[in-house]
Design a protein around this motif. Structure first.
Motif, PDB file in Angstrom:
ATOM      1  N   GLY A   1      -6.920 -17.543   6.961  1.00 21.59           N
ATOM      2  CA  GLY A   1      -5.816 -18.178   6.249  1.00 21.59           C
ATOM      3  C   GLY A   1      -5.533 -17.623   4.865  1.00 21.59           C
ATOM      4  N   TYR A   2      -6.275 -16.611   4.437  1.00 24.15           N
ATOM      5  CA  TYR A   2      -6.059 -16.015   3.117  1.00 24.15           C
ATOM      6  C   TYR A   2      -4.707 -15.313   3.072  1.00 24.15           C
ATOM      7  CZ  TYR A   2      -6.937 -13.280  -1.094  1.00 24.15           C
ATOM      8  OH  TYR A   2      -6.851 -12.729  -2.345  1.00 24.15           O
ATOM      9  N   GLY A   3      -3.964 -15.510   1.999  1.00 33.29           N
ATOM     10  CA  GLY A   3      -2.662 -14.876   1.847  1.00 33.29           C
ATOM     11  C   GLY A   3      -2.643 -13.914   0.676  1.00 33.29           C
ATOM     12  N   PHE A   4      -1.915 -12.825   0.829  1.00 30.83           N
ATOM     13  CA  PHE A   4      -1.767 -11.869  -0.262  1.00 30.83           C
ATOM     14  C   PHE A   4      -0.462 -11.116  -0.102  1.00 30.83           C
ATOM     15  CE2 PHE A   4      -4.161  -9.787   3.059  1.00 30.83           C
ATOM     16  CZ  PHE A   4      -3.645  -8.508   3.138  1.00 30.83           C
TER      17      PHE A   4
ATOM     18  N   ALA B   1       3.354  -8.172   8.834  1.00 24.90           N
ATOM     19  CA  ALA B   1       3.576  -9.003   7.653  1.00 24.90           C
ATOM     20  C   ALA B   1       4.340 -10.265   8.046  1.00 24.90           C
ATOM     21  CB  ALA B   1       4.363  -8.222   6.610  1.00 24.90           C
ATOM     22  N   GLU B   2       4.067 -11.339   7.337  1.00 21.35           N
ATOM     23  CA  GLU B   2       4.754 -12.600   7.594  1.00 21.35           C
ATOM     24  C   GLU B   2       6.192 -12.556   7.084  1.00 21.35           C
ATOM     25  OE1 GLU B   2       3.994 -17.233   6.430  1.00 21.35           O
ATOM     26  OE2 GLU B   2       2.269 -15.938   6.754  1.00 21.35           O
ATOM     27  N   ALA B   3       6.399 -11.851   5.980  1.00 21.79           N
ATOM     28  CA  ALA B   3       7.737 -11.729   5.403  1.00 21.79           C
ATOM     29  C   ALA B   3       7.801 -10.463   4.564  1.00 21.79           C
ATOM     30  CB  ALA B   3       8.050 -12.941   4.534  1.00 21.79           C
TER      31      ALA B   3
ATOM     32  N   HIS C   1      13.687   0.810  -4.783  1.00 21.98           N
ATOM     33  CA  HIS C   1      12.677   1.626  -4.125  1.00 21.98           C
ATOM     34  C   HIS C   1      11.331   0.916  -3.969  1.00 21.98           C
ATOM     35  CE1 HIS C   1      15.451   4.954  -4.304  1.00 21.98           C
ATOM     36  NE2 HIS C   1      15.610   4.723  -5.584  1.00 21.98           N
ATOM     37  N   VAL C   2      11.316  -0.418  -4.060  1.00 17.82           N
ATOM     38  CA  VAL C   2      10.073  -1.179  -3.913  1.00 17.82           C
ATOM     39  C   VAL C   2      10.286  -2.316  -2.918  1.00 17.82           C
ATOM     40  CG1 VAL C   2       8.336  -2.580  -5.081  1.00 17.82           C
ATOM     41  CG2 VAL C   2       9.347  -0.633  -6.263  1.00 17.82           C
ATOM     42  N   ILE C   3       9.385  -2.398  -1.935  1.00 11.30           N
ATOM     43  CA  ILE C   3       9.418  -3.472  -0.947  1.00 11.30           C
ATOM     44  C   ILE C   3       8.123  -4.256  -1.056  1.00 11.30           C
ATOM     45  CG2 ILE C   3       9.547  -4.043   1.508  1.00 11.30           C
ATOM     46  CD1 ILE C   3      11.017  -1.371   1.908  1.00 11.30           C
ATOM     47  N   SER C   4       8.235  -5.582  -1.025  1.00 11.38           N
ATOM     48  CA  SER C   4       7.097  -6.480  -1.110  1.00 11.38           C
ATOM     49  C   SER C   4       6.864  -7.112   0.263  1.00 11.38           C
ATOM     50  CB  SER C   4       7.403  -7.559  -2.149  1.00 11.38           C
ATOM     51  OG  SER C   4       6.393  -8.527  -2.163  1.00 11.38           O
ATOM     52  N   TYR C   5       5.591  -7.186   0.685  1.00  6.82           N
ATOM     53  CA  TYR C   5       5.238  -7.785   1.971  1.00  6.82           C
ATOM     54  C   TYR C   5       4.270  -8.944   1.757  1.00  6.82           C
ATOM     55  CZ  TYR C   5       7.143  -3.555   4.081  1.00  6.82           C
ATOM     56  OH  TYR C   5       7.965  -2.523   4.453  1.00  6.82           O
ATOM     57  N   LEU C   6       4.489 -10.062   2.452  1.00  2.94           N
ATOM     58  CA  LEU C   6       3.588 -11.209   2.432  1.00  2.94           C
ATOM     59  C   LEU C   6       2.723 -11.169   3.681  1.00  2.94           C
ATOM     60  CD1 LEU C   6       2.581 -13.990   1.463  1.00  2.94           C
ATOM     61  CD2 LEU C   6       4.502 -14.994   2.722  1.00  2.94           C
ATOM     62  N   TRP C   7       1.406 -11.176   3.482  1.00  2.49           N
ATOM     63  CA  TRP C   7       0.447 -11.137   4.586  1.00  2.49           C
ATOM     64  C   TRP C   7      -0.356 -12.428   4.577  1.00  2.49           C
ATOM     65  CZ3 TRP C   7       0.579  -6.822   7.656  1.00  2.49           C
ATOM     66  CH2 TRP C   7       1.221  -5.693   7.128  1.00  2.49           C
TER      67      TRP C   7
ATOM     68  N   ALA D   1      -2.773 -16.724  -3.026  1.00  2.99           N
ATOM     69  CA  ALA D   1      -2.035 -15.462  -2.987  1.00  2.99           C
ATOM     70  C   ALA D   1      -2.530 -14.515  -4.069  1.00  2.99           C
ATOM     71  CB  ALA D   1      -0.548 -15.716  -3.159  1.00  2.99           C
ATOM     72  N   GLU D   2      -2.534 -13.261  -3.742  1.00  2.00           N
ATOM     73  CA  GLU D   2      -2.944 -12.209  -4.658  1.00  2.00           C
ATOM     74  C   GLU D   2      -2.012 -11.029  -4.434  1.00  2.00           C
ATOM     75  OE1 GLU D   2      -6.783  -9.240  -5.024  1.00  2.00           O
ATOM     76  OE2 GLU D   2      -7.025 -11.165  -4.058  1.00  2.00           O
ATOM     77  N   VAL D   3      -1.658 -10.325  -5.493  1.00  3.59           N
ATOM     78  CA  VAL D   3      -0.788  -9.164  -5.359  1.00  3.59           C
ATOM     79  C   VAL D   3      -1.637  -7.914  -5.366  1.00  3.59           C
ATOM     80  CG1 VAL D   3       1.073  -7.841  -6.393  1.00  3.59           C
ATOM     81  CG2 VAL D   3       1.145 -10.330  -6.462  1.00  3.59           C
TER      82      VAL D   3
END
Length: 72
Positions: free
Chosen positions: A56-59, A35-37, A44-50, A5-7
Motif C-alpha cells: 500500500g505504499y505510495g510514491f 502507474a496509478e495516474a 518536458h516533465v511527466i509525473s507518475y503516481l505509484w 507519498a514520497e517524490v
C-alpha cells in the motif's frame, strides 16, 4: 487506508519511454507494473503516481522527457 507519498526524481535515459525499467516498491521491493495516474508537470516533465499492491505504499516519480525531432 491512507498512503504515504514520497517524490522520487528520475530521468528517462532511453529514447523510447517504453524501454525504461519499471520501479520497485522502496518498502517491500515488489515490482510495479503500471502507474496509478500520470500528469504533465511542464512541457518536458511527466509525473507518475505509484501505489504498491502488496503493502500500500505510495510514491511519485518525475521523468524528464526529451523532445524527439521528426525526420521528413
Amino acid at each position: 487506508m491512507s498512503a504515504v507519498a514520497e517524490v522520487l526524481s528520475t530521468v528517462a535515459y532511453h529514447r523510447d519511454p517504453r524501454c525504461s525499467e519499471l520501479p520497485t516498491c522502496p518498502v517491500c521491493a515488489d515490482s510495479m507494473v503500471a502507474a496509478e495516474a500520470s500528469a504533465y508537470v511542464s512541457d518536458h516533465v511527466i509525473s507518475y503516481l505509484w501505489t504498491c499492491d502488496t503493502c500500500g505504499y505510495g510514491f511519485v516519480t518525475k521523468h524528464a522527457v526529451k523532445q524527439r525531432l521528426m525526420c521528413n
